[in-house]
Design a protein around this motif. Structure first.
Motif, PDB file in Angstrom:
ATOM      1  N   LYS A 103       5.574  -8.951   3.981  1.00 35.70           N
ATOM      2  CA  LYS A 103       4.227  -8.546   3.580  1.00 35.70           C
ATOM      3  C   LYS A 103       3.751  -7.342   4.392  1.00 35.70           C
ATOM      4  N   ASP A 104       4.037  -7.361   5.675  1.00 28.66           N
ATOM      5  CA  ASP A 104       3.654  -6.244   6.540  1.00 28.66           C
ATOM      6  C   ASP A 104       4.365  -4.965   6.102  1.00 28.66           C
ATOM      7  N   VAL A 105       5.649  -5.067   5.800  1.00 32.33           N
ATOM      8  CA  VAL A 105       6.416  -3.908   5.337  1.00 32.33           C
ATOM      9  C   VAL A 105       5.819  -3.376   4.032  1.00 32.33           C
ATOM     10  N   LEU A 106       5.488  -4.268   3.118  1.00 37.76           N
ATOM     11  CA  LEU A 106       4.927  -3.843   1.833  1.00 37.76           C
ATOM     12  C   LEU A 106       3.576  -3.141   2.035  1.00 37.76           C
ATOM     13  N   ARG A 107       2.740  -3.676   2.905  1.00 39.88           N
ATOM     14  CA  ARG A 107       1.440  -3.028   3.189  1.00 39.88           C
ATOM     15  C   ARG A 107       1.648  -1.641   3.793  1.00 39.88           C
ATOM     16  N   ARG A 108       2.565  -1.542   4.737  1.00 38.63           N
ATOM     17  CA  ARG A 108       2.835  -0.247   5.376  1.00 38.63           C
ATOM     18  C   ARG A 108       3.455   0.741   4.381  1.00 38.63           C
ATOM     19  N   TYR A 109       4.302   0.228   3.519  1.00 39.10           N
ATOM     20  CA  TYR A 109       4.918   1.082   2.509  1.00 39.10           C
ATOM     21  C   TYR A 109       3.853   1.608   1.549  1.00 39.10           C
ATOM     22  N   ASN A 110       2.926   0.766   1.175  1.00 38.04           N
ATOM     23  CA  ASN A 110       1.834   1.175   0.302  1.00 38.04           C
ATOM     24  C   ASN A 110       1.035   2.310   0.949  1.00 38.04           C
ATOM     25  N   ALA A 111       0.753   2.189   2.237  1.00 39.83           N
ATOM     26  CA  ALA A 111       0.023   3.243   2.952  1.00 39.83           C
ATOM     27  C   ALA A 111       0.828   4.540   2.995  1.00 39.83           C
ATOM     28  N   ALA A 112       2.130   4.430   3.224  1.00 42.61           N
ATOM     29  CA  ALA A 112       2.983   5.623   3.260  1.00 42.61           C
ATOM     30  C   ALA A 112       3.030   6.296   1.887  1.00 42.61           C
ATOM     31  N   LEU A 113       3.088   5.512   0.823  1.00 43.24           N
ATOM     32  CA  LEU A 113       3.077   6.079  -0.525  1.00 43.24           C
ATOM     33  C   LEU A 113       1.767   6.809  -0.798  1.00 43.24           C
ATOM     34  N   THR A 114       0.682   6.215  -0.382  1.00 42.28           N
ATOM     35  CA  THR A 114      -0.622   6.835  -0.578  1.00 42.28           C
ATOM     36  C   THR A 114      -0.689   8.176   0.141  1.00 42.28           C
ATOM     37  N   ASP A 115      -0.176   8.218   1.364  1.00 37.97           N
ATOM     38  CA  ASP A 115      -0.182   9.463   2.138  1.00 37.97           C
ATOM     39  C   ASP A 115       0.693  10.545   1.507  1.00 37.97           C
ATOM     40  N   ALA A 116       1.725  10.130   0.803  1.00 36.51           N
ATOM     41  CA  ALA A 116       2.657  11.095   0.191  1.00 36.51           C
ATOM     42  C   ALA A 116       2.451  11.195  -1.323  1.00 36.51           C
ATOM     43  N   ALA A 117       1.263  10.851  -1.805  1.00 37.22           N
ATOM     44  CA  ALA A 117       1.000  10.828  -3.251  1.00 37.22           C
ATOM     45  C   ALA A 117       1.357  12.132  -3.967  1.00 37.22           C
ATOM     46  N   PRO A 118       1.043  13.308  -3.419  1.00 36.97           N
ATOM     47  CA  PRO A 118       1.419  14.542  -4.135  1.00 36.97           C
ATOM     48  C   PRO A 118       2.936  14.668  -4.328  1.00 36.97           C
TER      49      PRO A 118
END
Length: 190
Positions: free
Chosen positions: A88-103
């Motif tokens: 769950k922690d990995v998924l939350r962190r991955y979601n944040a990383a995706l958001t930061d790299a959205a472009p």
């Protein structure tokens, strides 16, 4: 030209990356020239060449910079216990990383054929296989493997599928993360 995000940083190399990514996403990688990138930056082609010799050099540098947090997350997660809380922690962190790299992910969605032809396409595929391995148990049955795959890629798909859906962006992100977490949880408990 509509901005895909705020510039990440202020130096010339990074400004080139930001403008190039915006142009690649709007016009397509193949239809964007180094001349157009230089014009958008109001610099000479020589100034652009000082930092990057080719469009692929720009793209590779973007992938390296914007996906570094994902690589660091994979490395960290591989050393953690395979508990549900870790997943769950990995998924939350991955979601944040995706958001930061959205472009970058917008570019990837709109330029899939180009990515398959470039070295970064294979690198990204390897990265996604490593991410999936963090969630999928080695002896998981097919349904649970699909849950893991679906949980991970729910985060990707939502970046595009929900962009035109009415609602607060943060609430949409939280809803997508909740669905992804549910899928990972179901697969873990099976």
């Amino acid at each position: 030209m509509a901005s895909t995000s705020q510039p990440r940083r202020g130096n010339t190399r990074q400004r080139i990356q930001d403008v190039a990514l915006e142009l690649f996403a709007e016009q397509g990688y193949e239809k964007t020239s180094l001349r157009e990138i230089a014009e958008a930056l109001d610099v000479t082609k020589a100034a652009l060449y000082y930092h990057f010799k080719t469009k692929e050099d720009i793209l590779i540098s973007l992938f390296e910079d914007l996906t570094r947090p994902i690589d660091e997350l994979i490395e960290w997660a591989q050393g953690q216990p395979r508990t549900l809380e870790t997943k769950k922690d990995v998924l939350r962190r991955y979601n944040a990383a995706l958001t930061d790299a959205a472009p970058l992910f917008r570019f990837m969605q709109e330029n899939q054929a180009t990515l398959r032809e470039l070295s970064i396409g294979e690198t990204f595929k390897d990265r996604m296989i490593a991410m999936l391995a963090l969630f999928r148990e080695p002896d998981a049955d097919l349904v649970d493997q699909v849950r893991c795959f679906s949980g991970l890629f729910t985060l990707h798909a939502a970046m595009f599928a929900l962009k035109d859906v009415e609602g607060d962006p943060e609430e949409k992100s939280e809803a997508v993360l909740e669905v992804a977490l549910d899928l990972i949880t179901q697969a873990h408990h099976a």
